[in-house]
Write a protein that holds these residues in place. Structure first.
Motif, PDB file in Angstrom:
ATOM      1  N   PHE A  57       0.847  -1.195   0.000  1.00  6.54           N
ATOM      2  CA  PHE A  57       0.000   0.000   0.000  1.00  6.54           C
ATOM      3  C   PHE A  57       0.884   1.247   0.000  1.00  6.54           C
ATOM      4  CE2 PHE A  57      -2.558  -3.280   2.013  1.00  6.54           C
ATOM      5  CZ  PHE A  57      -3.808  -3.097   1.439  1.00  6.54           C
ATOM      6  N   GLU A  58       0.366   2.316  -0.614  1.00  8.64           N
ATOM      7  CA  GLU A  58       1.023   3.623  -0.498  1.00  8.64           C
ATOM      8  C   GLU A  58       0.237   4.458   0.504  1.00  8.64           C
ATOM      9  OE1 GLU A  58       1.513   5.840  -4.148  1.00  8.64           O
ATOM     10  OE2 GLU A  58       2.292   7.609  -3.082  1.00  8.64           O
ATOM     11  N   ALA A  59       0.940   4.963   1.514  1.00  6.81           N
ATOM     12  CA  ALA A  59       0.304   5.823   2.519  1.00  6.81           C
ATOM     13  C   ALA A  59       0.128   7.224   1.951  1.00  6.81           C
ATOM     14  CB  ALA A  59       1.172   5.870   3.773  1.00  6.81           C
ATOM     15  N   VAL A 114       5.984   5.184   1.551  1.00  7.86           N
ATOM     16  CA  VAL A 114       5.791   6.468   2.228  1.00  7.86           C
ATOM     17  C   VAL A 114       6.426   7.574   1.390  1.00  7.86           C
ATOM     18  CG1 VAL A 114       6.279   7.785   4.333  1.00  7.86           C
ATOM     19  CG2 VAL A 114       5.773   5.335   4.498  1.00  7.86           C
ATOM     20  N   ASN A 115       5.672   8.634   1.137  1.00 14.07           N
ATOM     21  CA  ASN A 115       6.179   9.786   0.388  1.00 14.07           C
ATOM     22  C   ASN A 115       7.056  10.652   1.275  1.00 14.07           C
ATOM     23  OD1 ASN A 115       4.728   9.702  -2.342  1.00 14.07           O
ATOM     24  ND2 ASN A 115       3.061   9.383  -0.870  1.00 14.07           N
ATOM     25  N   VAL A 116       8.199  11.040   0.768  1.00 12.28           N
ATOM     26  CA  VAL A 116       9.143  11.855   1.534  1.00 12.28           C
ATOM     27  C   VAL A 116       9.385  13.158   0.773  1.00 12.28           C
ATOM     28  CG1 VAL A 116      11.501  11.977   2.412  1.00 12.28           C
ATOM     29  CG2 VAL A 116      10.248   9.815   2.515  1.00 12.28           C
ATOM     30  N   LEU A 146      10.541   4.014   0.448  1.00  9.16           N
ATOM     31  CA  LEU A 146      10.466   5.477   0.528  1.00  9.16           C
ATOM     32  C   LEU A 146      10.352   6.028  -0.881  1.00  9.16           C
ATOM     33  CD1 LEU A 146      13.127   6.246   3.310  1.00  9.16           C
ATOM     34  CD2 LEU A 146      10.634   6.022   3.535  1.00  9.16           C
ATOM     35  N   GLU A 147       9.359   6.880  -1.110  1.00  7.81           N
ATOM     36  CA  GLU A 147       9.126   7.470  -2.431  1.00  7.81           C
ATOM     37  C   GLU A 147       9.642   8.903  -2.458  1.00  7.81           C
ATOM     38  OE1 GLU A 147       5.191   7.027  -3.992  1.00  7.81           O
ATOM     39  OE2 GLU A 147       5.279   4.834  -3.843  1.00  7.81           O
ATOM     40  N   LEU A 148      10.551   9.150  -3.375  1.00  8.91           N
ATOM     41  CA  LEU A 148      11.161  10.476  -3.517  1.00  8.91           C
ATOM     42  C   LEU A 148      10.987  10.950  -4.944  1.00  8.91           C
ATOM     43  CD1 LEU A 148      14.315   8.941  -2.059  1.00  8.91           C
ATOM     44  CD2 LEU A 148      13.266  10.865  -0.914  1.00  8.91           C
ATOM     45  N   LEU A 176      11.578   6.121  -7.150  1.00  4.06           N
ATOM     46  CA  LEU A 176      11.603   7.457  -7.752  1.00  4.06           C
ATOM     47  C   LEU A 176      10.193   7.741  -8.264  1.00  4.06           C
ATOM     48  CD1 LEU A 176      13.639   9.735  -8.223  1.00  4.06           C
ATOM     49  CD2 LEU A 176      14.049   8.803 -10.496  1.00  4.06           C
ATOM     50  N   ASP A 177       9.536   8.715  -7.600  1.00  2.00           N
ATOM     51  CA  ASP A 177       8.126   9.013  -7.847  1.00  2.00           C
ATOM     52  C   ASP A 177       7.967   9.961  -9.038  1.00  2.00           C
ATOM     53  OD1 ASP A 177       5.416   8.939  -7.351  1.00  2.00           O
ATOM     54  OD2 ASP A 177       5.530   9.880  -5.386  1.00  2.00           O
ATOM     55  N   ASP A 178       6.801   9.926  -9.666  1.00  2.00           N
ATOM     56  CA  ASP A 178       6.455  10.862 -10.756  1.00  2.00           C
ATOM     57  C   ASP A 178       7.512  10.852 -11.847  1.00  2.00           C
ATOM     58  OD1 ASP A 178       4.438  11.496  -8.997  1.00  2.00           O
ATOM     59  OD2 ASP A 178       5.274  13.427  -8.404  1.00  2.00           O
ATOM     60  N   LEU A 197      11.137   2.527 -10.257  1.00  2.00           N
ATOM     61  CA  LEU A 197      10.723   3.738 -10.992  1.00  2.00           C
ATOM     62  C   LEU A 197       9.212   3.759 -11.043  1.00  2.00           C
ATOM     63  CD1 LEU A 197      12.679   4.343 -14.325  1.00  2.00           C
ATOM     64  CD2 LEU A 197      12.811   5.608 -12.184  1.00  2.00           C
ATOM     65  N   LYS A 198       8.613   4.861 -10.628  1.00  2.00           N
ATOM     66  CA  LYS A 198       7.159   4.985 -10.748  1.00  2.00           C
ATOM     67  C   LYS A 198       6.839   5.909 -11.916  1.00  2.00           C
ATOM     68  CE  LYS A 198       4.428   4.607  -7.227  1.00  2.00           C
ATOM     69  NZ  LYS A 198       3.687   4.857  -5.954  1.00  2.00           N
ATOM     70  N   ILE A 199       6.254   5.342 -12.936  1.00  2.00           N
ATOM     71  CA  ILE A 199       5.919   6.119 -14.131  1.00  2.00           C
ATOM     72  C   ILE A 199       4.727   7.015 -13.821  1.00  2.00           C
ATOM     73  CG2 ILE A 199       5.192   6.025 -16.544  1.00  2.00           C
ATOM     74  CD1 ILE A 199       6.379   3.248 -16.738  1.00  2.00           C
ATOM     75  N   ALA A 234       3.528   1.376 -12.762  1.00  2.00           N
ATOM     76  CA  ALA A 234       2.707   2.326 -13.512  1.00  2.00           C
ATOM     77  C   ALA A 234       1.658   2.930 -12.579  1.00  2.00           C
ATOM     78  CB  ALA A 234       2.027   1.628 -14.684  1.00  2.00           C
ATOM     79  N   GLU A 235       1.616   4.259 -12.531  1.00  2.00           N
ATOM     80  CA  GLU A 235       0.642   4.966 -11.706  1.00  2.00           C
ATOM     81  C   GLU A 235      -0.560   5.366 -12.551  1.00  2.00           C
ATOM     82  OE1 GLU A 235       2.541   7.560  -8.364  1.00  2.00           O
ATOM     83  OE2 GLU A 235       3.153   8.403 -10.267  1.00  2.00           O
ATOM     84  N   GLY A 236      -1.696   5.549 -11.893  1.00  2.00           N
ATOM     85  CA  GLY A 236      -2.848   6.167 -12.543  1.00  2.00           C
ATOM     86  C   GLY A 236      -3.551   5.310 -13.577  1.00  2.00           C
TER      87      GLY A 236
HETATM   88 CA    CA Z   1       3.951   8.706  -4.294  1.00  2.00          CA
END
Ligand code: CA
Ligand code: C2E
Ligand code: CA
Ligand code: CA
Length: 278
Positions: A57-59, A114-116, A146-148, A176-178, A197-199, A234-236
């Motif tokens: 899960f992503e918080a 967790v987003n940082v 950890l998402e940066l 690596l977010d976004d 890597l998060k696309i 892949a996001e979204g």
């Molecule tokens: Ca994120």
């Protein structure tokens, strides 16, 4: 010029518009919200691809505002970052997310992302804050991601890389977010100790474009990530077409409203116990 200081004190300037005055209000309220425990976490499931099982899960933080209801982070994260409040807020998120994830391990291994924020990452005691969250929760560091964003790394690549290596030495994974929305170069990416890597969803959805052009962009990013030995999420994912696409192109993970929206802790636990692969 921005008036937000290290301690969050702002002097009112006659030139300030009502928008600025509003930000000062938000900052004051947010400071109180932290001590009154009005913040809460929602959890968006992360699915393995192509299997479709929930792996974590992503918080995502929300503010349970006394008069305005449940506020999304877009309404207050900016103010928290400008005022420095993101530091205590981020520490709370980290502690709460680890505590919750530790409890979920009873149902099987499940990761927590967790987003940082950049300011949080740059604190001299960030590593200590992370260790404290792990210790007090008892969470296995291998379950923490950890998402940066690229902005964290771009300013001080050398020290950022060193800190990322220390985090990874604990067993923590770095995402690596976004990805694709920043301006980091391929040579920087190659040097980064990144696991995932998060696309960004703009590439998956290809706003205003076609599924075919999304296919090209996602395909390139999957190849890139895999050639650097990184996993790719892949996001979204919002449509069946996008789901089929990210599965076919070899993404390792996927998130999106089609699969699941961010859930309360109770709903997340229920999903973990009962869910069938998508
Ligand atoms: Ca994120
Ligand atoms: P993010 O890290 O990129 O998180 C994903 C955002 O996209 C979340 O919005 C999520 O609800 C939303 N989302 C997920 N799937 C879909 C989809 O299929 N379609 C669309 N349109 N949106 C989707 P949310 O919860 O409003 O969070 C927004 C941003 O706020 C996050 O973006 C992250 O940058 C930030 N944020 C959230 N929680 C925290 C936190 O605890 N700390 C910090 N520093 N930032 C946070
Ligand atoms: Ca993202
Ligand atoms: Ca984003």
């Amino acid at each position: 010029a921005k008036q937000g200081g290290k301690n969050g004190v702002r002097t009112f300037q006659p030139t300030m518009g009502s928008e600025t005055a509003e930000r000062v209000d938000v900052e004051r309220d947010l400071r109180e919200a932290l001590s009154r425990q009005e913040l809460t976490l929602h959890y968006q499931p992360l699915y393995a691809a192509p299997a479709g099982t929930v792996t974590g899960f992503e918080a995502l933080v929300r503010w349970n505002h006394p008069t305005q209801g449940l506020l999304p982070p877009g309404k207050f994260i900016g103010v928290a970052e400008d005022s420095g409040l993101i530091v205590p807020l981020g520490a709370w998120v980290l502690g709460e997310a680890c505590r919750q994830a530790a409890a979920w391990q009873a149902h099987g291994p499940v990761s927590i992302s967790v987003n940082v924020s950049p300011l949080q990452f740059d604190q001299p005691d960030f590593l200590g804050t992370v260790k404290e969250a792990l210790q007090s929760s008892g969470l296995d560091p291998h379950q923490l991601i950890l998402e940066l964003t690229e902005s964290v790394v771009i300013r001080h690549p050398e020290s950022a890389v060193a800190q990322l290596q220390e985090l990874r030495a604990l067993g923590i994974r770095i995402a690596l977010d976004d990805f694709g929305t920043g301006q980091s170069s391929l040579s920087l990416l190659r040097r980064l100790p990144i696991d995932i890597l998060k696309i960004d969803r703009s590439f998956v959805q290809d706003d205003g474009g076609t599924l075919e052009s999304a296919q090209v962009m996602v395909g390139v990013m999957v190849t890139l990530a895999h050639s650097f030995r990184m996993a790719v999420v892949a996001e979204g994912v919002e449509t069946e077409g996008q789901l089929a696409l990210v599965r076919a192109l070899g993404c390792d993970g996927m998130q999106g409203y089609l699969l699941a929206r961010p859930l309360s802790a109770e709903a997340a636990r229920a999903l973990l116990v009962t869910t069938l692969p998508i």
